[in-house]
Design a protein around this motif. Structure first.
Motif, PDB file in Angstrom:
ATOM      1  N   VAL A  98       6.630  -3.277   7.441  1.00 32.26           N
ATOM      2  CA  VAL A  98       6.249  -4.373   6.555  1.00 32.26           C
ATOM      3  C   VAL A  98       7.127  -4.358   5.295  1.00 32.26           C
ATOM      4  O   VAL A  98       7.606  -5.392   4.826  1.00 32.26           O
ATOM      5  N   ARG A  99       7.329  -3.155   4.785  1.00 33.81           N
ATOM      6  CA  ARG A  99       8.177  -3.047   3.581  1.00 33.81           C
ATOM      7  C   ARG A  99       9.570  -3.588   3.877  1.00 33.81           C
ATOM      8  O   ARG A  99      10.174  -4.251   3.041  1.00 33.81           O
ATOM      9  N   ALA A 100      10.061  -3.267   5.079  1.00 30.56           N
ATOM     10  CA  ALA A 100      11.407  -3.729   5.431  1.00 30.56           C
ATOM     11  C   ALA A 100      11.468  -5.249   5.407  1.00 30.56           C
ATOM     12  O   ALA A 100      12.427  -5.840   4.903  1.00 30.56           O
ATOM     13  N   ALA A 101      10.426  -5.899   5.923  1.00 30.22           N
ATOM     14  CA  ALA A 101      10.429  -7.369   5.958  1.00 30.22           C
ATOM     15  C   ALA A 101      10.445  -7.923   4.541  1.00 30.22           C
ATOM     16  O   ALA A 101      11.167  -8.890   4.244  1.00 30.22           O
ATOM     17  N   PHE A 102       9.696  -7.325   3.634  1.00 27.72           N
ATOM     18  CA  PHE A 102       9.668  -7.831   2.254  1.00 27.72           C
ATOM     19  C   PHE A 102      11.015  -7.580   1.563  1.00 27.72           C
ATOM     20  O   PHE A 102      11.533  -8.448   0.865  1.00 27.72           O
ATOM     21  N   LEU A 103      11.563  -6.384   1.789  1.00 20.66           N
ATOM     22  CA  LEU A 103      12.835  -6.064   1.121  1.00 20.66           C
ATOM     23  C   LEU A 103      13.958  -6.967   1.605  1.00 20.66           C
ATOM     24  O   LEU A 103      14.816  -7.380   0.817  1.00 20.66           O
TER      25      LEU A 103
ATOM     26  N   TYR B 139       0.062  -7.085   0.019  1.00 20.88           N
ATOM     27  CA  TYR B 139      -0.111  -6.817   1.449  1.00 20.88           C
ATOM     28  C   TYR B 139      -1.187  -5.746   1.605  1.00 20.88           C
ATOM     29  O   TYR B 139      -1.105  -4.689   0.954  1.00 20.88           O
ATOM     30  N   VAL B 140      -2.190  -6.011   2.452  1.00 23.27           N
ATOM     31  CA  VAL B 140      -3.229  -5.001   2.710  1.00 23.27           C
ATOM     32  C   VAL B 140      -3.620  -4.991   4.190  1.00 23.27           C
ATOM     33  O   VAL B 140      -3.511  -6.015   4.876  1.00 23.27           O
ATOM     34  N   ALA B 141      -4.065  -3.830   4.627  1.00 24.03           N
ATOM     35  CA  ALA B 141      -4.681  -3.706   5.961  1.00 24.03           C
ATOM     36  C   ALA B 141      -6.108  -3.220   5.687  1.00 24.03           C
ATOM     37  O   ALA B 141      -6.397  -2.034   5.807  1.00 24.03           O
ATOM     38  N   PRO B 142      -7.007  -4.151   5.315  1.00 25.11           N
ATOM     39  CA  PRO B 142      -8.303  -3.727   4.778  1.00 25.11           C
ATOM     40  C   PRO B 142      -9.272  -3.168   5.813  1.00 25.11           C
ATOM     41  O   PRO B 142     -10.142  -2.374   5.479  1.00 25.11           O
ATOM     42  N   SER B 143      -9.140  -3.570   7.083  1.00 24.77           N
ATOM     43  CA  SER B 143     -10.108  -3.098   8.084  1.00 24.77           C
ATOM     44  C   SER B 143      -9.845  -1.657   8.459  1.00 24.77           C
ATOM     45  O   SER B 143     -10.764  -0.889   8.705  1.00 24.77           O
TER      46      SER B 143
ATOM     47  N   GLU C 166       0.837  -1.199   0.000  1.00 25.54           N
ATOM     48  CA  GLU C 166       0.000   0.000   0.000  1.00 25.54           C
ATOM     49  C   GLU C 166       0.877   1.256   0.000  1.00 25.54           C
ATOM     50  O   GLU C 166       1.878   1.322   0.713  1.00 25.54           O
ATOM     51  N   ASP C 167       0.452   2.250  -0.785  1.00 26.09           N
ATOM     52  CA  ASP C 167       1.172   3.531  -0.852  1.00 26.09           C
ATOM     53  C   ASP C 167       0.148   4.648  -0.632  1.00 26.09           C
ATOM     54  O   ASP C 167      -0.695   4.857  -1.504  1.00 26.09           O
TER      55      ASP C 167
END
Ligand SMILES: Cc1ncc(COP(=O)(O)O)c(C=O)c1O
Length: 499
Positions: free
Chosen positions: A233-238, A270-274, A226-227
């Motif tokens: 979270v980005r750090a974990a993916f990178l 990756y989403v935080a939909p709630s 998400e942007d």
């Protein structure tokens, strides 16, 4: 320790024409003899008189060299029987005879993995000062309202009864009664369809996401993020070597059509939909269905970060994306950091049945499970109704605190910042004048001991109007006025400087 007389030739020479002082050449020669193992622990070093005679130097020169060796712990201080190689060498143990010496080299680059450097650059933003308590810190729950007495009673009870099994390594995936309790709670309150065997306990949502990245991502694969979005979270993916594909978030949540256009074959979204972080929007049903449809067709995974969904103040409770998924593509992430307290470090994953073994194996590479006794206390807290009661109380308190902050902003920051009421979450987004530099305001606010991260910090490619994030859950109504006035001072000073 047996002291042995020196039988080892020192192989020491000095060069009077060298720029290196003579005492230093002697010091280095003996030190090197010790480090290379030629002079062994407990071995006698030659007397200063003898060595001075052999080398043809003044005795005071040798004395000076020995003083350095003694000061640094290589050689014992002289006694009537002489000086010896020390038995507790300062920084290295003696090498076996014949092993080459450790020659000092100039300091070279100290290399960390390129992925880590990239993660730091893209994900971590400006460092925050972890002073406590700081008004408006984002993500902090109301620790002042935590039912500590109940918690302590449950803990003591568990500690008293603690069977031996609780001191062992524990069960893979976590304490079984807690996995059961979480599965029940998720089904009833979040519409998550999951059996206890699919619930894995981890140390918070962050570890859950790190585990997802390690288990499901390969270097070079694409991940929609998400942007603006959550930084860690980005750090974990990178650090898993993935490529981030920033997908814009609007008032309906992540824009799935843009994601499809940018990276149709991404491995994961990756989403935080709630309660999207940081904008606080709820993903609409059409977008949820579009995301699941894309994932099913692309063979992609969807990570649903449901980190604070219990705090919804208006409208109907929104069930989790996981409950809509018919293709077993969603990995659901939850945490007790917001509902209980962050230092507990307890979160969980609900994974599709065919992924349980893979997650279990990967988890064991880095960690095992959280302390069993703590998990047992949380299980009791849930099953005895304290959790539901606490969450209900916090929901009411946060709603009050949000209203108080909203009023304060209207009163104290009118004309400088404005915020809309949010239906969920633990922070407000306060929008600034369009020409304000939110990062600079945030830095100045931190100097005034108010922590309000800038919205721009969370943007990868988006350019959004300047805004500050203001956490309210941990800020009693009485304190928010004072903190808002400090922030007003900062904003007024900057506005004057711009004029
Ligand atoms: C969106 C989001 N995801 C995950 C987390 C991490 O939570 P935890 O403390 O469980 O690691 C946070 C914490 O603030 C968050 O805001």
């Amino acid at each position: 320790m047996r002291k042995v007389a020196s039988s080892t030739p020192l192989l020491l020479t000095v060069d009077a024409s060298s720029a290196e002082p003579l005492f230093r050449q002697i010091y280095q020669g003996i030190r090197e003899g010790i480090l290379s193992g030629r002079l062994r622990v407990g071995e006698r070093v030659p007397s200063t008189r003898l060595l001075a005679g052999e080398l043809g130097v003044a005795r005071s020169t040798v004395v000076l060299a020995y003083e350095h060796l003694v000061a640094e712990g290589y050689v014992t201080a002289a006694t009537s029987v002489g000086s010896f190689v020390a038995d507790n060498l300062p920084d290295v143990s003696p090498l076996p005879a014949g092993v080459r010496s450790i020659t000092p080299v100039p300091a070279g680059p100290r290399v960390v993995a390129a992925r880590v450097r990239e993660a730091e650059r893209v994900s971590l933003g400006t460092p925050t000062v972890r002073r406590w308590p700081v008004p408006f810190r984002v993500g902090e729950p109301a620790l002042d309202a935590f039912p500590t007495a109940i918690w302590e009673t449950l803990r003591r009870r568990r500690a008293r009864r603690r069977p031996r099994a609780m001191l062992g390594y524990g069960s893979h995936g976590g304490f079984p009664p807690l996995r059961e309790a979480i599965a029940t709670y998720l089904g009833a309150s979040r519409g998550v369809r999951v059996r206890a065997e699919q619930v894995l306990l981890v140390r918070g949502a962050q570890q859950a996401i790190d585990l997802v990245a390690r288990t499901l991502l390969d270097p070079g694969c694409d991940v929609w993020v998400e942007d603006p979005g959550y930084l860690a979270v980005r750090a974990a993916f990178l650090t898993s070597g993935a490529r981030l594909v920033p997908v814009p978030v609007d008032e309906e949540g992540l824009d799935v059509a843009v994601g499809r256009a940018l990276a149709p074959h991404a491995r994961m979204a990756y989403v935080a939909p709630s309660n999207q972080f940081p904008l606080g929007v709820t993903m609409s049903l059409p977008r949820r269905l579009a995301l699941l449809d894309w994932a099913a067709h692309a063979g992609a995974w969807v990570v649903e970060d449901d980190y604070d969904s219990d705090f919804r103040y208006a409208g109907r409770p929104i069930t989790a994306l996981q409950g809509l998924d018919t293709s077993q593509r969603v990995i659901y992430v939850g945490t007790f950091s917001k509902t209980l307290f962050p230092a507990l470090r307890l979160g969980y994953l609900a994974v599709p049945p065919d992924l349980v073994d893979a997650f279990d194996r990967v988890q064991q590479l880095a960690d095992f499970v959280s302390p069993t006794v703590e998990q047992a206390v949380v299980a009791d807290f849930l099953s005895e109704g304290h959790f539901a009661r606490h969450v209900r109380r916090m929901r009411a308190l946060y709603q009050e605190r949000q209203a108080a902050l909203h009023d304060t902003l209207r009163r104290e920051l009118s004309g400088l910042a404005r915020a809309d009421v949010h239906e969920s979450g633990m922070h407000l987004v306060a929008w600034l004048d369009s020409d304000a530099d939110d990062a600079a305001v945030s830095r100045a606010a931190l100097d005034a001991k108010v922590e309000v991260p800038p919205l721009s910090l969370y943007c990868l490619e988006r350019r959004l109007p300047p805004a500050l994030l203001m956490g309210y859950a941990a800020v009693p109504a009485a304190q928010s006025g004072r903190a808002a006035r400090l922030l007003r001072g900062v904003l007024e000073r900057r506005a004057r400087a711009r004029a």
